[in-house]
Every structure is written in structure tokens, then in C-alpha cells.
Scaffold this active site. Structure first.
Site, mmCIF file in Angstrom:
data_model
loop_
_atom_site.group_PDB
_atom_site.id
_atom_site.type_symbol
_atom_site.label_atom_id
_atom_site.label_comp_id
_atom_site.label_asym_id
_atom_site.label_seq_id
_atom_site.Cartn_x
_atom_site.Cartn_y
_atom_site.Cartn_z
ATOM 1 C CB SER A 14 31.188 44.148 26.507
ATOM 2 O OG SER A 14 32.086 45.208 26.757
ATOM 3 C CB THR A 15 33.995 46.456 22.761
ATOM 4 O OG1 THR A 15 35.342 46.019 22.983
ATOM 5 C CG2 THR A 15 33.525 47.313 23.926
#
Length: 120
Positions: A14-15
Site C-alpha cells: 500500500s505504501t
């Protein structure tokens, strides 16, 4: 002739930091190794690249959940940690319970799970 068991995998990052480190690729490589070591054949990859684990509404996860009744895939391999499924233990429990209800085998970090492992 022995019939090969079919497997699917789920990977997520996600990052931006995770994406830059190539984490999605490393997850996929490791899961493919686990599938091969188990003598199974990979038939489907579910990849959520750039989606937060705090959400249940992720495209690949939703596809996996809606295809849970598909008997052609017996095993679903999830990434190296339970938090790849979801960050919240309650969400992990919902997803895993759904899949177990339809007879899916869930493997997290190379181990079969009957119930949700606790994340640290």
C-alpha cells in the site's frame, strides 16, 4: 495420473516505500516458491498494488471473495503476513471465515491456518 492441486495467491502493498522496495514482486516470488514446494500449480494471482489493508474494498480482494465458491482453486495462498489480507484482525477474520466456509485452504507464511493468526 495424479491430479495437481490448483492454487491462487494474494499479494498487496500500500505504501510508496513498499512499492519502491519491490515488496509486491518479492511477495509474489515467495508465494510462487511456496506453491511449487507444496507440489501445487498456480492458476490465479490476486494482486492489490497500492491499496490500503485498512479497507475491505480492494479490487483483487473483492474478486477473490466473489470467486470463493470456485471449486477449481482449492488453496488460497496469502502473503507472508496476515496483515496483507487486512490490517484489522476483525477484517482478517471476516475474509478468512468466508474462504474457509467454502472449503478453501488458507496458507499464511507457509503454514496452514484454521483460525486467524495474531499479528504483532
Amino acid at each position: 495420473m495424479k491430479r495437481m492441486t490448483k492454487a491462487a495467491l494474494y499479494a498487496r502493498v500500500s505504501t510508496d516505500a513498499q512499492q519502491k522496495e519491490g515488496t509486491i514482486e518479492s511477495q509474489i516470488v515467495e508465494l510462487k516458491r511456496q506453491i511449487a514446494d507444496a507440489g501445487q500449480v498456480l492458476v490465479k494471482e490476486y494482486i492489490d498494488d497500492g491499496y490500503s489493508g485498512s479497507l475491505l474494498d480492494r479490487p483483487a480482494l473483492e474478486q477473490l471473495r466473489t470467486r470463493r465458491e470456485d471449486r477449481s482453486v482449492r488453496r488460497n495462498l496469502f502473503s507472508l503476513r496476515a496483515d496483507r489480507i487486512a490490517r484489522e484482525v476483525a477484517y482478517q477474520s471476516i475474509i478468512v471465515s468466508e474462504l474457509l466456509k467454502y472449503g478453501k485452504q488458507i496458507v499464511i507464511n507457509g503454514k496452514d491456518y484454521i483460525e486467524i493468526p495474531r499479528t504483532s
